[in-house]
Scaffold this motif. Structure first.
Motif, short mmCIF file in Angstrom:
data_model
loop_
_atom_site.label_atom_id
_atom_site.label_comp_id
_atom_site.label_asym_id
_atom_site.label_seq_id
_atom_site.Cartn_x
_atom_site.Cartn_y
_atom_site.Cartn_z
N TYR A 178 0.77 -1.18 0.26
CA TYR A 178 -0.17 -0.10 -0.03
C TYR A 178 0.69 1.21 -0.05
O TYR A 178 0.38 2.29 -0.42
N CYS A 179 2.01 1.20 0.65
CA CYS A 179 2.95 2.40 0.66
C CYS A 179 4.05 2.24 -0.05
O CYS A 179 5.27 2.75 0.47
N HIS A 180 4.26 1.32 -1.02
CA HIS A 180 5.34 1.00 -1.66
C HIS A 180 6.57 0.44 -0.67
O HIS A 180 7.73 0.87 -1.18
N LYS B 263 7.48 1.31 2.03
CA LYS B 263 8.09 2.51 2.99
C LYS B 263 7.61 2.55 4.57
O LYS B 263 8.23 3.14 5.43
N GLY B 264 6.24 2.29 4.42
CA GLY B 264 5.48 2.44 5.85
C GLY B 264 5.73 0.99 6.61
O GLY B 264 5.98 1.14 7.66
N HIS C 232 2.75 1.77 9.65
CA HIS C 232 2.40 3.06 8.93
C HIS C 232 1.91 2.77 7.61
O HIS C 232 2.33 3.28 6.71
N ILE C 233 0.81 1.77 7.87
CA ILE C 233 0.10 1.51 6.48
C ILE C 233 -1.14 2.62 6.60
O ILE C 233 -1.48 2.94 7.48
N ALA C 234 -1.38 2.81 5.15
CA ALA C 234 -2.59 3.84 5.16
C ALA C 234 -3.00 3.65 3.55
O ALA C 234 -2.21 3.05 2.79
N ASP C 235 -4.15 4.23 3.54
CA ASP C 235 -4.79 4.13 2.16
C ASP C 235 -6.11 5.02 2.07
O ASP C 235 -7.11 4.95 2.75
N GLY D 140 -4.03 6.39 8.44
CA GLY D 140 -2.70 5.84 8.69
C GLY D 140 -2.62 5.23 10.06
O GLY D 140 -3.46 5.70 10.98
N ALA D 141 -2.05 4.07 9.83
CA ALA D 141 -1.41 3.51 11.24
C ALA D 141 -0.46 4.39 11.84
O ALA D 141 0.34 5.10 11.08
N ASN D 142 -0.23 4.25 13.16
CA ASN D 142 0.88 4.95 13.85
C ASN D 142 1.64 4.38 14.82
O ASN D 142 1.13 3.29 15.51
N MET E 143 14.20 6.02 -2.78
CA MET E 143 14.55 6.50 -1.54
C MET E 143 14.48 8.02 -1.12
O MET E 143 13.71 8.26 -0.09
N ASP F 198 9.02 11.36 -2.38
CA ASP F 198 7.94 11.59 -1.53
C ASP F 198 8.37 12.19 -0.21
O ASP F 198 7.69 12.00 0.63
#
Lengths: 345, 323
Positions: A99-101, A103-104, A108-111, A118-120, A319, A322
């Motif tokens: 979902y976040c390529h 990076k998360g 830290h997943i979000a959609d 966002g997860a935190n 890297m 974003d």
């Protein structure tokens, strides 16, 4: 908004709620398996086994335009909201297809498509986000409710109380959902606070406040609907869902701080097994029907592991992407600067 | 027309709110009180309490709510009454606002502005007088603007309110009453560009915010001694416009960096390191930092003004380079 999975709220009958909870359980078990196989990117994996009724019951009360944030133990919530488990697993694996390529990751997943703001990984960090989302929803008249999911550990954070105060003061369409799994890492809730009737705090701020037993997902869904509907009408609320964290804080934690008798008792409070027994007792389905459903779910979730293992990591060139908006220059890599500085004669 | 730095800021907010219905202001005392320094005076009368939102004294949630609002379609201006309170908000600012675009793989940005003010000059004591821009500059993902002039107070704030990423906008408390004759309809310098405020061949002074005025005062003193300084006003610290600095350093070969923030690991330290790395072969002297003392700010006006650079220290330091 396109949903890859039908919004659970469209059908809150027990069979459907069971299916959703069973999917969460199956997914979480496979996250653990991915970890064992050395295929997860992060060492930080927090499973929500035992807490499925909170995720599924509350998501069942939400509407497509609603938004939410989660804590670090949020896989089940996102899945119950309709996330694609393969893209979730790929994100947990740090893969480009996630979902976040990549990076998360888990925490830290979000959609944005599903309203997941966002997860935190900061305890309580996503709570004030929903106050802002509530302000925006009211300003733009979207009719959306914004729900902050967090654990009992976050009730130790001041920002929860700042946020509840603002939500009540301004009458925002906001819900604070505390998934009380009894433990903040290794500290039991009664070791962290003198008053464990958490909803009373919300009531003190002028919010609707309830605590519901997470054993029964239908009770959770009904309580969530009361709280969410009232929030949509301008009376924000707080819902604590009492449950038990079946396993350790994170994947490697064997919970030495709690004894086997307590764990055995806690694991009796199993919302998935409870829903299954009720379905069969009510004569709605047979055990064989549910076995077949379980097998189909497990097959779907097994496929997420194969999918994730087959995916590529994000390219190194991504890297610097974003950090800022794509219309702005990317930060200069240290290596580029070193090359330039050291090239002088 | 003649206007103050404070009026320019208020004008920028009002114009942005007229142009963009999604701009909302939120913070302590921003509405009925009109802002602790009067910047938001009367905006609640013109735009109503739904767009000029008085908040409880809850800095972390003010910034956190601005993050959530920015993610869901508003363009919030959160006001932090003093930059000294930024520590209260650092999780929401540094862990949330600054990282959301990156952590979420570019799905969404956080187009918010955090307006605050800092610096010495009002005998406000150790917890209301600091220059903490280095905290912000050290956090990738946050833009940072620090206007020194009335025109920049207006234009940088207007520009900040069009940016796709979070902007921390630090005003200087000693500049609010400064007046300038400005034509706000004249074309503005681009966001992210440093301004060369004075040109001379003997010394380059790189600075920003109130120290710009001290540097220009010092440059006058130096000119009378036959030393001509180029004075560069950074305007934004992120983005940092090194390409405007570089040719002047290469041309002149002597550089001073002037900052009100504490010397150690401060903005001046970063600039000195950068200039040294990038322009080493052109330098006649080490890059000199003239910065705040590594001490808390006192309420005593003598100790307060003595703990940060001023025109005298800047001019004397420059003079010693040529002694």
């Amino acid at each position: 908004m396109t949903l890859q999975h039908p919004i659970p709220g469209s059908n809150t009958d027990l069979h459907r709620l069971y299916q959703e909870m069973r999917r969460v359980r199956s997914f979480e078990e496979r996250v653990g398996e991915l970890f064992v196989r050395g295929q997860t990117a992060g060492s930080m994996l927090h499973l929500s086994i035992g807490e499925e009724s909170a995720a599924v019951g509350v998501c069942a009360a939400m509407q497509p335009q609603d938004t939410f944030t989660t804590h670090h133990r949020g896989h089940g919530i996102f899945l119950a909201r309709g996330a694609d488990p393969a893209r979730m697993m790929a994100e947990i694996g740090g893969k480009e297809a996630g979902y976040c390529h990549g990076k998360g990751g888990s925490m830290h997943i979000a959609d944005m498509g599903l309203g997941h703001l966002g997860a935190n990984a900061i305890v309580g960090g996503g709570i004030p986000t929903v106050v802002g989302a509530g302000l925006a929803a009211r300003h733009k008249k979207t009719g959306a409710v914004s729900v902050a999911f967090f654990g009992d550990g976050a009730t130790g954070q001041g920002i929860l109380y700042e946020s509840m105060n603002m939500a009540a003061l301004w009458g925002l369409p906001v819900v604070f959902c505390c998934i009380n799994n009894q433990y903040g890492m290794g500290t039991r809730i009664d070791q962290a606070t003198a008053n464990t009737r958490l909803h009373e705090r919300a009531q003190a701020f002028g919010l609707n406040g309830e605590t519901v037993d997470g054993l029964d997902v239908e009770s959770v869904a009904a309580a969530a609907r009361r709280i969410v509907d009232a929030a949509r009408a301008g009376k924000p609320g707080f819902l604590a869902v009492d449950c038990y964290r079946f396993y350790g804080h994170a994947r490697k934690d064997k919970s030495p701080y709690r004894d086997a008798a307590e764990e055995d008792a806690g694991r009796q409070k199993d919302p998935v097994a409870h829903a299954r027994a009720r379905l069969i007792a009510a004569g709605l389905v047979t055990a064989a029907d549910l076995d077949a459903l379980d097998a189909a779910i497990d097959a779907e979730m097994d496929a997420t592991i194969d999918f994730t293992i087959a995916q590529a990591e994000p390219p190194l060139s991504s890297m610097f992407r974003d950090v800022y908006d794509p219309s702005e220059p990317e930060p200069e890599p240290v290596r580029t600067r070193l090359d330039r500085v050291l090239a002088r004669e | 027309m003649e206007m103050t730095y404070r009026d320019a800021l208020r004008q920028a907010l009002a114009d942005a709110m007229r142009d963009d219905p999604d701009v909302v202001i939120m913070g302590e005392e921003v509405g009925r009180y009109g802002g602790a320094y009067g910047v938001t005076k009367d905006l609640i009368r013109d735009f109503g309490p739904d767009r000029v939102i008085d908040t409880p004294i809850s800095e972390p949630a003010i910034v956190g709510a601005a993050v959530g609002a920015a993610m869901t379609g508003l363009r919030p201006v959160a006001e932090l009454m003093y930059v000294d309170f930024i520590g209260m908000t650092m999780d929401q600012l540094a862990n949330q606002a600054a990282k959301i675009r990156y952590m979420f793989g570019g799905q969404i940005g956080v187009p918010m502005v955090l307006r605050t003010q800092g610096g010495t000059g009002r005998s406000a004591g150790a917890q209301h007088s600091q220059s903490l821009e280095a905290y912000v500059m050290h956090t990738p993902g946050l833009r940072l603007a620090m206007p020194a002039t009335v025109a920049d107070a207006y234009h940088l704030l207007r520009q900040a309110l069009t940016k796709p990423d979070p902007v921390v906008f630090i005003e200087h408390k000693a500049l609010y009453t400064m007046k300038e004759d400005v034509d706000l309809s004249a074309p503005a310098l681009e966001w992210g560009k440093a301004a060369v405020r004075r040109t001379g061949d003997d010394l380059v002074i790189v600075t920003y915010s109130r120290q710009l005025h001290y540097a220009l005062d010092a440059a006058k003193t130096l000119s009378a001694q036959g030393i001509e300084a180029t004075v560069i006003d950074l305007r934004t610290l992120n983005p940092l416009d090194f390409e405007t600095i570089r040719p002047h350093v290469e041309r002149v070969g002597r550089v001073m960096v002037v900052s009100e923030g504490a010397m150690t690991c401060g903005v001046a330290a970063e600039l000195a390191a950068r200039i040294t790395e990038e322009c080493f072969d052109f330098l006649h002297d080490p890059v000199i930092r003239v910065a705040g003392e590594d001490i808390p700010i006192s309420v005593s006006t003598q100790l307060e003004s003595g703990s940060v650079p001023g025109p005298k220290l800047i001019a004397e330091t420059a003079g010693r380079l040529f002694a």
